[in-house]
Design a protein around this motif. Sequence first.
Motif: not given
Length: 82
Positions: A32-39, A59-67, A48-55
Amino acid sequence: MVFEEKMILNGEPEDDPLDTVRDKCAQAEHCIHTRAKLEDCESRVGSKSETAEDCTEELFDFLHARDHCKKVFNKIISFIQI
């Protein structure tokens, strides 16, 4: 083998067992914690219309926790079948 037989006799199953396990794992407390951070990240980046940030990291943290949960679940199932 039983799963394949059911597919042959009944067609495609309504629920994929792997999806069921992933859904249950995603609702586990440690996910739940990693999913909240992803969301939160997706909301921030989407606003944001322009950003270099991605998630990617979130995403990897959430998938790792789920797996990790799925691996634990599989060990429990294999122990029960012994």
